[in-house]
Design a protein around this motif. Structure first.
Motif, short mmCIF file in Angstrom:
data_model
loop_
_atom_site.label_atom_id
_atom_site.label_comp_id
_atom_site.label_asym_id
_atom_site.label_seq_id
_atom_site.Cartn_x
_atom_site.Cartn_y
_atom_site.Cartn_z
N TYR A 178 -22.88 29.51 10.15
CA TYR A 178 -24.05 29.38 11.23
C TYR A 178 -25.34 28.51 10.65
CZ TYR A 178 -22.20 33.33 13.93
OH TYR A 178 -21.31 34.16 14.70
N ARG A 179 -25.34 28.64 9.46
CA ARG A 179 -26.80 27.76 8.97
C ARG A 179 -26.33 26.55 8.84
NH1 ARG A 179 -31.13 27.46 6.13
NH2 ARG A 179 -31.54 29.74 6.04
N SER A 180 -24.83 26.16 8.34
CA SER A 180 -24.68 24.71 8.23
C SER A 180 -24.51 24.18 9.57
CB SER A 180 -23.13 24.69 7.96
OG SER A 180 -23.37 25.27 6.60
N TYR A 181 -24.05 24.75 10.74
CA TYR A 181 -24.01 24.32 12.01
C TYR A 181 -25.55 23.97 12.44
CZ TYR A 181 -24.14 24.25 17.17
OH TYR A 181 -24.24 23.96 18.55
N LEU A 182 -26.51 24.99 12.44
CA LEU A 182 -27.85 24.87 12.66
C LEU A 182 -28.42 23.61 11.94
CD1 LEU A 182 -28.73 28.64 12.98
CD2 LEU A 182 -28.66 26.85 14.82
N GLU A 183 -28.24 23.29 10.73
CA GLU A 183 -28.69 22.37 10.17
C GLU A 183 -28.25 20.74 10.61
OE1 GLU A 183 -28.53 22.79 5.97
OE2 GLU A 183 -30.28 24.40 6.19
N TRP A 184 -26.99 21.03 10.80
CA TRP A 184 -26.17 19.78 11.46
C TRP A 184 -26.74 19.43 12.73
CZ3 TRP A 184 -23.24 19.69 15.97
CH2 TRP A 184 -22.49 18.45 16.18
N LYS A 185 -26.99 20.55 13.75
CA LYS A 185 -27.46 20.28 14.79
C LYS A 185 -28.99 19.50 14.79
CE LYS A 185 -27.08 20.78 19.34
NZ LYS A 185 -26.05 20.13 20.36
N GLU A 186 -29.84 20.33 13.80
CA GLU A 186 -31.25 20.01 13.81
C GLU A 186 -31.71 18.86 13.16
OE1 GLU A 186 -33.45 23.45 13.47
OE2 GLU A 186 -32.75 24.56 15.19
#
Length: 332
Positions: free
Chosen positions: A298-306
């Motif tokens: 989840y953290r990796s996805y959110l940092e990739w997204k933001e």
């Protein structure tokens, strides 16, 4: 159905069309199996929640055949396909909710990382206890020449041989390894084997992290759980339980002879007698790594997204209080 008959007519020829058709039905069957188990997971979860007595009646003791059957169900379903798909379905639902409401996914990350930090910060003290206990053992053996150490003076059942306390030091080490592993991961303390990671862009790193959590951390935690679960119960009850050799009906039949048989044999005559605790720690370790894999995904996805500005967002890292130590930790 007509397509299936048409395909079966070419089996003897072994042509490319036959192989292609067979692959189509195999993939279709696998998809139906997965989707069917996902739908069944809602029923399984609902039934478990509304009928806790069917799998938790053994908590009060193994006095009746129903109690023994409930324990057998608990052991069987603890590493079953049904349980896997309940967990998988919950993960899918939480992920879908997080994709729709990004703040919900951030809250999930903070909760899971906070869980890892809480356990790690508490059980890290086991390292200090281990050192202090080793000092006491040396003093009692070499200076006071005592063969026994009492946890509470005058209480016989809390008095053990020095060799018992010496072997018990392994438990503290196991506590640190098993329960502080995810804490160390959150704090960035694990050594990364870096081949291409440092040379790629920020979002590429996040993609690597997402793939690593999905295809490395989760499968390893899952396999560890599957083997560790039955390994644990084989050291707690008899007869031995294994879902690989028996189905549920056979295990329920065997449950009539079920009784507690907690492992209390040490490596030496007066050695540590609670090695079953290591099996519990193995299962707990697998659970915590699996939860941390979800948080990391989840953290990796959110940092990739933001983007880069979200790197380390809401990350609760320890403050060492020393500039040089902080620099060394960041380099590591």
């Amino acid at each position: 159905m007509d397509d299936q008959i048409e395909c079966s007519g070419f089996f003897a020829a072994q042509t490319e069309e036959t192989i292609s058709c067979l692959d189509k039905f195999q993939s279709s069957g696998a998809l139906q199996w997965v989707s069917g188990n996902i739908l069944e997971a809602f029923y399984s979860f609902g039934y478990a929640v509304t009928h806790p007595g069917s799998w938790l009646a053994w908590v009060g003791g193994l006095d009746t055949p129903e109690d023994k059957q409930s324990m057998m169900k608990f052991i069987f379903y603890g590493a079953s396909v049904e349980f896997f798909f309940v967990v998988f379905t919950i993960f899918l639902l939480v992920t879908i909710a997080g994709l729709i409401w990004r703040n919900f996914m951030w809250r999930s990350v903070r909760f899971l990382e906070g869980f890892a930090n809480m356990f790690g910060r508490f059980f890290a003290w086991a390292g200090l206890i281990m050192v202090l206990q080793q000092i006491i053992i040396v003093f009692m053996q070499r200076i006071f020449t005592r063969s026994e150490i009492a946890l509470v003076y005058g209480v016989d059942f809390l008095t053990f041989d020095v060799s018992w306390w010496s072997e018990e030091l392994k438990l503290y080490n196991a506590l640190v390894v098993a329960l502080c592993c995810t804490y160390t991961f959150v704090q960035g303390g694990h050594v990364r084997v870096d081949l291409v990671y440092s040379a790629v862009r920020f979002r590429t790193k996040r993609v690597i992290d997402m793939l690593g959590s999905l295809f490395f951390m989760m499968p390893v935690a899952l396999v560890t759980w599957l083997y560790g679960w039955f390994y644990l119960w084989r050291n707690l009850v008899v007869p031995n339980v294994s879902a690989w050799n028996y189905d549920l009906d056979q295990l329920l039949t065997r449950s009539r002879a079920m009784r507690w048989n907690v492992e209390t044999i040490g490596f030496s005559p007066n050695g540590f007698t609670a090695y079953f605790l290591f099996k519990i720690l193995l299962v707990t370790f697998a659970l915590m790594v699996f939860l941390q894999a979800i948080a990391f995904f989840y953290r990796s996805y959110l940092e990739w997204k933001e983007g880069p500005e979200s790197e380390g967002k809401y990350l609760d890292k320890d403050k060492l209080g020393d500039a040089d130590a902080e620099l060394a930790a960041n380099i590591h």
